[in-house]
Design a protein around this motif. Structure first.
Motif: not given
Lengths: 67, 623
Positions: A59, B144, B226
């Motif tokens: 991420p 996120y 993400a």
């Protein structure tokens, strides 16, 4: 060994007649070990185009979050 | 009270027609239907293992317990049969389940908190319950600032949220909202809600429909990722690309297009790569999802869809049947990879490249004529070679041998049109180059042998034959490998010779266009062997560890059957490189560096071998 009309008996149990709602009442012990073994070694089951497919895409390294 | 007896289901049976179609590298919608049924069974087992594993071993934080959340899935399935099935068999659900199991047994790590990972179950359950029209409330994780509800879409939370947080989801008879801690409500019809991006391409009555995935945390095959929101322009570009690629596939590959449409359900774009160095991938737990870098040309997407559908079909078949047995002590040379591969990896490769070979055998656009001939020649020979390696070994099951013998027959029978000799020669050069680069990077020569040869060179003696099999390293450094560099330049030569010419004139442009390419490479591929040879010789004299330089030198030497130097450089570059490195490391002051061609010729004379210089074996013991 196997002609076009001969069915091939497989190693995977057939859950097509088991509804999702009944899954937890189904005996899966026979097949669970094989599935787990495959999952543990399946780092190699990601089939990329070349050895350059190696960078992690964690991420933090990914593109900016949605805005 | 007596417990309800557990159900013991039978095993899957694959039709003979489907097995043989798959073994021929093909398969139609009926075949894919059988594979999908098997994938559903496999997924149910994996999900059951996840639920077993959650128990009290996973910290779910403020989320509802896993068993309780599963009851929402059960309720959805009872209220609207088929919906939970559709959601749980999504490719991203498989990636999630496998990843969670690997984290639980320690074979995978990650920075995402365990409750966030576990909470994907809650989003799956919520999606199923919403679509089944249920009324419920559930806390789900956001990552996120994005909450993804698989198959429904995603909510973008306002502000600058933390990497992980929770939101409360409320649903009344299928009408839902996501509520943030600050009191904002997001749901369909609000600006912060985004429906899935669905692309449909239609040609001659046949449709291919895919979701363009960019926000689901498990769309990437390797673990959580993400969100990466696509711009409207990017989406439109993918729509156009898909339409052109699908049109090409329906016209040129009518026997393959239906299976592609039945298999591929999602495309997951990742960052763009250099031209001719595109990335695409499939995963054994993600049937239907294709990871791929941004592409420029519909032909690249068409060949990617063929390639990845092959992987997906074989991945599903391998869930049904065991075709081979791994040997952790062995690694294989795979002509399409820079890294040494386990047997299973080589098996996947031959199946994918059987499809790629078939694509190029049929592809008929005039602007790709030279490239198509090159790719056809290169991949059909490489695929047949790798198939023979697998068939010559003892690691295939009886079913696996039957499968690969049929695949081999199919590839040999479908070789396509003859390739013009100049292009065929370029394909042979690319094949030799890659194999030699692989050897030079991965094979380890016994240091005692190397020392003995270096001593003999200094004494002016003869090189003794080296007969032992080198071991192979199991790691690779792709950033310094780039075994395809000269092959990429060949592709420029065949598609855009003017650009190759400009790259040759401008080393800066060359380096910026093809990472790892040297002026010597551009000279070689442009046909200037004299310049290339001098440049490579200079490179290995200054840097004797440069595999790229040694192999380039071998390719640049005159093509003579009795050229000992060229033969050894292309068949055993690891030997020349190891001796040269040892000589450089032990050189006395005033001792001249060896002439690289003379050194190679000396080693070649001591190690005669058959011609052509194709190294064998293709399987190696791990160092």
């Amino acid at each position: 060994m196997t002609g076009p009309s001969q069915e091939v008996e497989c190693e995977l149990i057939d859950l097509s007649s088991v509804a999702v709602a009944e899954l937890r009442q189904t005996d899966l012990t026979e097949v669970a070990a094989r599935v787990l073994r495959r999952l543990r070694t399946s780092g190699g089951s990601i089939s990329g185009y070349s050895g350059k497919f190696a960078e992690p895409d964690a991420p933090a390294a990914s593109a900016a979050p949605a805005s | 009270m007596t417990a309800e007896p557990a159900i013991s289901p039978p095993r899957h049976r694959l039709s003979g027609d489907s097995f043989h179609a798959l073994a021929a590298g093909l398969g139609d919608e009926r075949t894919v239907r059988e594979l999908r049924s098997a994938e559903r069974s496999w997924r149910m087992v994996v999900l059951s293992l996840v639920l077993d594993a959650f128990g009290d071993r996973y910290d779910l934080g403020e989320l509802a317990p896993a068993d309780e959340t599963w009851q929402l899935v059960v309720a959805a399935d009872r209220a609207a049969p088929g919906i939970a099935d559709e959601i749980l068999t999504q490719p991203q659900a498989g990636v999630w389940a496998a990843h969670v199991l690997r984290r639980l047994d320690g074979s995978a790590t990650g920075t995402v908190p365990s409750w966030v990972e576990a909470g994907y179950l809650h989003t799956l359950a919520a999606a199923a319950a919403i679509r089944a029209g249920l009324s419920f409330e559930l806390t789900v994780p956001a990552r996120y600032g994005v909450v993804v509800l698989p198959t429904l879409g995603h909510a973008v939370l306002p502000g600058d949220p933390a990497p992980w947080c929770t939101v409360h989801l409320t649903c009344v008879a299928g009408v839902f909202e996501v509520h943030t801690a600050e009191g904002t409500a997001v749901g369909p019809g609000t600006p912060a809600w985004q429906d899935p991006v669905i692309l449909t391409a239609t040609e001659d009555g046949q449709a291919l429909t895919v979701e363009l995935m960019s926000c689901d945390p498990y769309r990437d095959l390797r673990g959580p990722a993400a969100p990466r929101r696509l711009s409207p322009a990017e989406i439109e570009r993918w729509r156009r690309l898909l339409a052109s690629a699908w049109s090409m596939l329906v016209r040129e590959q009518p026997e393959r297009a239906p299976a592609i449409a039945a298999t591929v359900r999602a495309l997951t774009p990742v960052a763009s790569r250099e031209r001719f160095r595109y990335l695409s991938a499939s995963g054994g737990e993600a049937f239907g999802n294709v990871l791929l870098s941004d592409l420029e040309d519909p032909v690249d997407l068409a060949v990617t869809l063929i390639h990845e559908t092959q992987h997906q079909k074989l991945g599903a078949l391998l869930h049904l049947l065991t075709l081979s047995e791994e040997d952790p002590e062995r690694r294989y040379y795979a002509p399409w990879r820079d890294d040494p591969r386990p047997l299973g990896g080589l098996l996947q490769g031959v199946y994918a490249f059987a499809g790629i070979t078939a694509f190029w055998a049929r592809h008929d656009s005039p602007e790709h004529a030279g490239l198509a001939s090159f790719e056809l020649s290169l991949w059909r020979n490489q695929t047949v070679g790798a198939l023979r390696t697998l068939l010559a070994g003892d690691r295939l099951t009886a079913r696996g041998r039957q499968f690969l013998e049929q695949l081999h027959s199919s590839v040999v029978a479908g070789r396509g049109s003859p390739v013009p000799e100049p292009v065929d020669r370029l394909a042979r050069l690319a094949a030799l180059d890659h194999q030699a680069m692989w050897r030079g990077h991965h094979l380890v020569v016994d240091p005692v042998t190397v020392r003995g040869l270096a001593d003999a060179w200094r004494r002016g003696g003869a090189a003794t034959p080296v007969t032992e099999t080198p071991a192979v390293t199991t790691s690779t450094s792709p950033e310094v490998g780039r075994f395809d560099t000269r092959a990429v330049l060949i592709r420029y030569l065949l598609t855009d010779p003017g650009r190759l010419r400009r790259m040759r004139e401008d080393p800066g442009l060359l380096a910026a266009t093809v990472t790892g390419a040297l002026p010597a490479d551009a000279a070689l591929i442009s046909g200037d062997r004299v310049v290339a040879r001098a440049a490579y010789a200079g490179l290995v004299t200054a840097h004797p560890g440069s595999v790229h330089g040694w192999v380039g030198l071998g390719l640049a030497l005159p093509e003579q059957p009795d050229s000992q130097a060229a033969r050894i450089l292309l068949s055993r570059p690891e030997l020349v490189r190891a001796v040269a490195c040892h000589l450089a490391a032990t050189r006395e002051p005033g001792e001249p560096a060896p002439d690289p061609v003379r050194l190679a010729a000396w080693l070649g004379a001591g190690n005669p071998a058959g011609s052509p210089p194709m190294p064998v074996p293709a399987v190696w013991p791990v160092a």
